[in-house]
Design an enzyme around this catalytic site. Structure first.
Site, PDB file in Angstrom:
ATOM      1  N   ASP A  33       1.036  -1.551   0.272  1.00 15.09           N
ATOM      2  CA  ASP A  33       0.036   0.116   0.105  1.00 15.09           C
ATOM      3  C   ASP A  33       0.040   1.498  -0.463  1.00 15.09           C
ATOM      4  OD1 ASP A  33      -2.497  -1.681  -0.317  1.00 15.09           O
ATOM      5  OD2 ASP A  33      -2.609  -1.131   2.310  1.00 15.09           O
ATOM      6  N   LYS A 139      -6.866  -4.806  -3.554  1.00 11.74           N
ATOM      7  CA  LYS A 139      -7.808  -5.221  -2.322  1.00 11.74           C
ATOM      8  C   LYS A 139      -8.426  -4.466  -1.680  1.00 11.74           C
ATOM      9  CE  LYS A 139      -3.703  -4.455   0.759  1.00 11.74           C
ATOM     10  NZ  LYS A 139      -4.478  -3.653   1.850  1.00 11.74           N
ATOM     11  N   THR A 169       2.285  -0.247   9.623  1.00  8.85           N
ATOM     12  CA  THR A 169       2.390  -1.509  10.454  1.00  8.85           C
ATOM     13  C   THR A 169       1.716  -2.108  10.731  1.00  8.85           C
ATOM     14  OG1 THR A 169       4.827   0.436  10.473  1.00  8.85           O
ATOM     15  CG2 THR A 169       4.046  -1.590  11.684  1.00  8.85           C
ATOM     16  N   ASP A 170       0.965  -0.855  11.569  1.00 13.05           N
ATOM     17  CA  ASP A 170      -0.189  -1.217  12.789  1.00 13.05           C
ATOM     18  C   ASP A 170      -1.429  -2.216  12.027  1.00 13.05           C
ATOM     19  OD1 ASP A 170      -0.108   0.606  11.791  1.00 13.05           O
ATOM     20  OD2 ASP A 170      -1.912   1.252  13.577  1.00 13.05           O
ATOM     21  N   VAL A 171      -1.880  -1.299  11.066  1.00 17.17           N
ATOM     22  CA  VAL A 171      -3.119  -2.371  10.219  1.00 17.17           C
ATOM     23  C   VAL A 171      -2.642  -2.722   9.284  1.00 17.17           C
ATOM     24  CG1 VAL A 171      -5.179  -0.923   9.038  1.00 17.17           C
ATOM     25  CG2 VAL A 171      -3.829   0.399  11.016  1.00 17.17           C
ATOM     26  N   CYS A 172      -2.684  -2.669   7.754  1.00 15.64           N
ATOM     27  CA  CYS A 172      -2.608  -3.689   6.541  1.00 15.64           C
ATOM     28  C   CYS A 172      -1.385  -4.529   6.885  1.00 15.64           C
ATOM     29  CB  CYS A 172      -2.571  -2.152   5.561  1.00 15.64           C
ATOM     30  SG  CYS A 172      -4.241  -1.723   5.030  1.00 15.64           S
TER      31      CYS A 172
END
Length: 229
Positions: A33, A139, A169-172
């Protein structure tokens, strides 16, 4: 054919991969992303008022890793989060939540409608744009495996090891790593090649990976990866 000589990347909490089997055939880099909506001015993240210097920081180290992986003949994949223009593939609660913080998915912006496929903001930034033979996984989700053909392609190519980088880092990135681990892939996250909208979230996501002996895999840096390869 003889056994492949063991090779490891210096990583925490263990040298990666666990079995020392790294080849250009069984290992892939996934750049997640790195789109204008996430790292560019006037995009989705910028519209919500976050510090873009955080999400842009990984660009240079990712460039270095891309060169290394391409020169070595490794598999390289890219992902883009985005939705159909009619938003029929975007959960309505996700649209509602993003509206509350000023970045409603599908709303107009300087780079086109936020996170809509085909708009300028949806595309990958020029600095990291895929080569013509590098697959792009589009996606409508956080995780790169949900509602995509990524797992099928990886299986068909015999890929066992995944090196992950990108945003956030924390999501996708984390969502992708968690599901990849459940599918049995051996995962490595490159800490300096990832970023979150808030530094504390990035640090927490890294710490989660390092628990329980590497609950989802291991964490390394672009330098350590390049040195090993």
């Amino acid at each position: 054919m003889g056994e492949v000589e063991a090779k490891h990347v210096a990583a925490d909490p263990y040298p990666w991969p666990y079995n020392g089997k790294i080849t250009k055939e069984n290992t892939a880099l996934i750049v997640i992303d790195m789109q204008a909506d996430f790292v560019g001015e006037n995009g989705y993240i910028d519209s919500m008022g976050y510090d873009l210097s955080l999400t842009r920081k990984p660009i240079e180290p990712i460039q270095n890793v891309l060169k290394c992986m391409r020169d070595g003949g490794f598999h390289v994949f890219h992902t883009r989060e985005g939705y159909r223009p009619d938003l029929s593939d975007c959960p309505v609660n996700r649209i509602w939540r993003t509206k509350q913080v000023g970045g409603e998915i599908g709303s107009p912006g300087p780079l086109g409608r936020l996170l809509i496929r085909g708009e300028k903001g949806w595309d990958i930034i020029p600095e990291l744009y895929p080569l013509k033979d590098e697959p792009i996984i589009d996606k409508p989700s956080r995780c790169s495996f949900v509602h995509t053909d990524l797992h099928l392609i990886l299986q068909n190519k015999g890929i066992k090891n995944l090196i992950l980088c990108g945003v956030t880092t924390d999501v996708c990135v984390h969502s992708t790593m968690r599901i990849a681990d459940d599918y049995g892939y051996e995962c490595l996250l490159l800490e300096d090649c990832c970023a979150a909208t808030e530094l504390d979230n990035h640090i927490a996501a890294i710490n989660q990976i390092n628990t329980e002996g590497g609950v989802f895999g291991a964490v390394s840096s672009s330098k350590d990866l390049i040195d090993a390869l």
